[in-house]
Motif scaffolding. Structure first.
Motif, PDB file in Angstrom:
ATOM      1  N   ARG A  19       0.840  -1.208   0.000  1.00  0.00           N
ATOM      2  CA  ARG A  19       0.000   0.000   0.000  1.00  0.00           C
ATOM      3  C   ARG A  19       0.874   1.257   0.000  1.00  0.00           C
ATOM      4  O   ARG A  19       0.616   2.207  -0.720  1.00  0.00           O
ATOM      5  CB  ARG A  19      -0.952   0.008   1.183  1.00  0.00           C
ATOM      6  N   ASN A  22       2.500   1.536  -3.508  1.00  0.00           N
ATOM      7  CA  ASN A  22       1.538   1.954  -4.535  1.00  0.00           C
ATOM      8  C   ASN A  22       1.208   3.435  -4.425  1.00  0.00           C
ATOM      9  O   ASN A  22       1.169   4.154  -5.426  1.00  0.00           O
ATOM     10  CB  ASN A  22       0.261   1.119  -4.450  1.00  0.00           C
ATOM     11  N   ARG A  23       0.977   3.905  -3.209  1.00  0.00           N
ATOM     12  CA  ARG A  23       0.658   5.325  -3.014  1.00  0.00           C
ATOM     13  C   ARG A  23       1.872   6.197  -3.331  1.00  0.00           C
ATOM     14  O   ARG A  23       1.752   7.251  -3.931  1.00  0.00           O
ATOM     15  CB  ARG A  23       0.173   5.558  -1.586  1.00  0.00           C
ATOM     16  N   GLU A  26       2.246   6.741  -6.948  1.00  0.00           N
ATOM     17  CA  GLU A  26       1.329   7.789  -7.421  1.00  0.00           C
ATOM     18  C   GLU A  26       1.920   9.175  -7.169  1.00  0.00           C
ATOM     19  O   GLU A  26       1.845  10.055  -8.031  1.00  0.00           O
ATOM     20  CB  GLU A  26      -0.023   7.674  -6.724  1.00  0.00           C
TER      21      GLU A  26
END
Length: 144
Positions: A19, A22-23, A26
């Motif tokens: 998590r 992935n963030r 971004e």
């Protein structure tokens, strides 16, 4: 008794790491750089005489993975390899001006991201988290 994956420390750590990654992807996407690549640039900036082997050790990655990452960073113009005259088998990795710029441009976003990770955590909880993760790391290193 066999526990389910939901009760696995490794699963929970991996789920959380995914998590975060992935963030962070971004956040860094606008700078055309991946989290591992940015970490590599930070290591190079901090340790002026670093090489591929040292980067792999710090990041806990194998030499092949780091080699691919360095090639991508070199292709983007963020780093350059400098041959050591005393030992032509060893290259020192340096940031280029473009590499310095991407670190500077992304610094505020990275600082905000890192700050957000510790939201709702007290300083003592953060210390405890680090201590627990160090123990898990040591368990893996010593028992496998």
């Amino acid at each position: 008794m066999v526990s389910s994956y939901k009760n696995s420390i490794g699963f929970k750590i991996n789920q959380t790491a995914n998590r975060i990654n992935n963030r962070f992807n971004e956040v860094l996407n606008q700078y055309d750089i991946a989290p591992e690549q940015r970490a590599t640039l930070e290591i190079i900036k901090t340790d002026k005489n670093t090489n591929q082997k040292e980067i792999a050790s710090i990041l806990g990655k194998n030499k092949t993975t780091i080699s691919r990452s360095l090639k991508a960073l070199e292709k983007k113009g963020f780093i350059k390899r400098v041959e050591i005259k005393e030992d032509k088998r060893v290259n020192i990795i340096e940031l280029t001006q473009k590499g310095e710029e991407v670190l500077k441009e992304s610094a505020k976003s990275v600082a905000q991201f890192r700050q957000n990770l510790s939201l709702n955590l007290q300083e003592e909880e953060i210390k405890q988290l680090f201590s627990l993760l160090d123990k898990v790391y040591k368990n893996i290193k010593e028992t496998f």
